[in-house]
Design a protein around this motif. Structure first.
Motif, PDB file in Angstrom:
ATOM      1  N   ILE A 172       2.640   4.289   1.187  1.00  0.00           N
ATOM      2  CA  ILE A 172       2.915   4.992   2.519  1.00  0.00           C
ATOM      3  C   ILE A 172       3.780   5.949   2.397  1.00  0.00           C
ATOM      4  O   ILE A 172       4.846   5.962   1.811  1.00  0.00           O
ATOM      5  N   THR A 174      -2.456   4.566   8.905  1.00  0.00           N
ATOM      6  CA  THR A 174      -3.045   3.712   8.105  1.00  0.00           C
ATOM      7  C   THR A 174      -3.186   2.066   8.704  1.00  0.00           C
ATOM      8  O   THR A 174      -4.130   1.427   8.437  1.00  0.00           O
ATOM      9  N   SER A 175      -2.253   1.836   9.274  1.00  0.00           N
ATOM     10  CA  SER A 175      -2.251   0.363  10.051  1.00  0.00           C
ATOM     11  C   SER A 175      -3.286   0.409  11.116  1.00  0.00           C
ATOM     12  O   SER A 175      -3.891  -0.673  11.362  1.00  0.00           O
ATOM     13  N   MET A 201       2.102   5.621   7.824  1.00  0.00           N
ATOM     14  CA  MET A 201       2.070   4.356   8.187  1.00  0.00           C
ATOM     15  C   MET A 201       1.333   3.866   9.275  1.00  0.00           C
ATOM     16  O   MET A 201       0.503   2.967   9.293  1.00  0.00           O
ATOM     17  N   ILE A 202       1.631   4.534  10.353  1.00  0.00           N
ATOM     18  CA  ILE A 202       0.931   4.147  11.641  1.00  0.00           C
ATOM     19  C   ILE A 202      -0.620   4.442  11.817  1.00  0.00           C
ATOM     20  O   ILE A 202      -1.332   3.480  12.203  1.00  0.00           O
ATOM     21  N   ARG A 246       1.007  -1.270   0.108  1.00  0.00           N
ATOM     22  CA  ARG A 246       0.000  -0.036   0.118  1.00  0.00           C
ATOM     23  C   ARG A 246       1.021   1.225   0.013  1.00  0.00           C
ATOM     24  O   ARG A 246       2.104   1.268   0.428  1.00  0.00           O
ATOM     25  N   LEU A 285      -6.502  -0.261   9.355  1.00  0.00           N
ATOM     26  CA  LEU A 285      -6.600  -1.463   8.537  1.00  0.00           C
ATOM     27  C   LEU A 285      -6.612  -2.476   9.713  1.00  0.00           C
ATOM     28  O   LEU A 285      -7.274  -3.511   9.465  1.00  0.00           O
ATOM     29  N   TYR A 286      -5.854  -2.449  10.645  1.00  0.00           N
ATOM     30  CA  TYR A 286      -5.708  -3.560  11.670  1.00  0.00           C
ATOM     31  C   TYR A 286      -6.081  -3.215  12.939  1.00  0.00           C
ATOM     32  O   TYR A 286      -5.622  -4.084  14.126  1.00  0.00           O
ATOM     33  N   TYR A 306      -3.013  -2.098  17.315  1.00  0.00           N
ATOM     34  CA  TYR A 306      -2.505  -0.805  16.694  1.00  0.00           C
ATOM     35  C   TYR A 306      -3.417   0.184  17.079  1.00  0.00           C
ATOM     36  O   TYR A 306      -2.759   1.296  16.894  1.00  0.00           O
ATOM     37  N   ALA A 316      -0.433  -5.513  17.753  1.00  0.00           N
ATOM     38  CA  ALA A 316       0.654  -4.716  17.208  1.00  0.00           C
ATOM     39  C   ALA A 316       2.037  -4.823  18.159  1.00  0.00           C
ATOM     40  O   ALA A 316       3.242  -4.966  17.651  1.00  0.00           O
TER      41      ALA A 316
END
Length: 128
Positions: free
Chosen positions: A36, A45-46, A42-43, A34, A49-50, A71, A55
């Motif tokens: 980034i 969107t993580s 990154m943090i 994806r 998503l998750y 996360y 984490a």
């Protein structure tokens, strides 16, 4: 950061992700890529998503069991500490992150690099 600059960064990240997706070499593509643009992106969107996935695993004391940190919780901790650092006047300053490898170290590092200041990681074996 201007919206024009963000758009340029996203276009670059999308091109990089597309290149990884198109690569046919066996060991290049492990999972879906994806775009980034930076660590903060990154943090965020993580967490989107998750969110409820694990984490980190944290052991608070030697005799306690591990607890899961999601996360979503990690993002909240990073944002909370970053806000506190800015409130203390550390915006744009050099921030040393000193300590052993643990969840608190990771959150401190991420809070500093995600818009607060400049991180100076420091570790010396045998000191802790």
């Amino acid at each position: 950061m201007t919206s024009e600059y963000k758009a340029v960064k996203m276009k670059w990240a999308e091109g990089l992700a597309a290149g990884i997706e198109a690569d046919q070499r066996q060991y290049v593509k492990y999972k879906e890529s994806r775009p980034i643009t930076d660590i903060k992106h990154m943090i965020e969107t993580s967490a989107e998503l998750y969110g409820d996935n694990t984490a980190f695993m944290q052991k608070d004391r030697n005799d306690s069991p591990y607890r899961k940190i999601t996360y979503r919780e990690m993002l909240e901790d990073v944002n909370d500490l970053g806000t506190a650092l800015i409130a203390k006047g550390l915006k744009g300053k050099r921030i040393a992150v000193i300590g052993e490898n643990c969840y608190q170290w990771a959150v401190s590092y991420l809070a500093a690099v995600c818009g607060t200041g400049i991180v100076v990681p420091y570790w010396r074996p045998g000191v802790y």
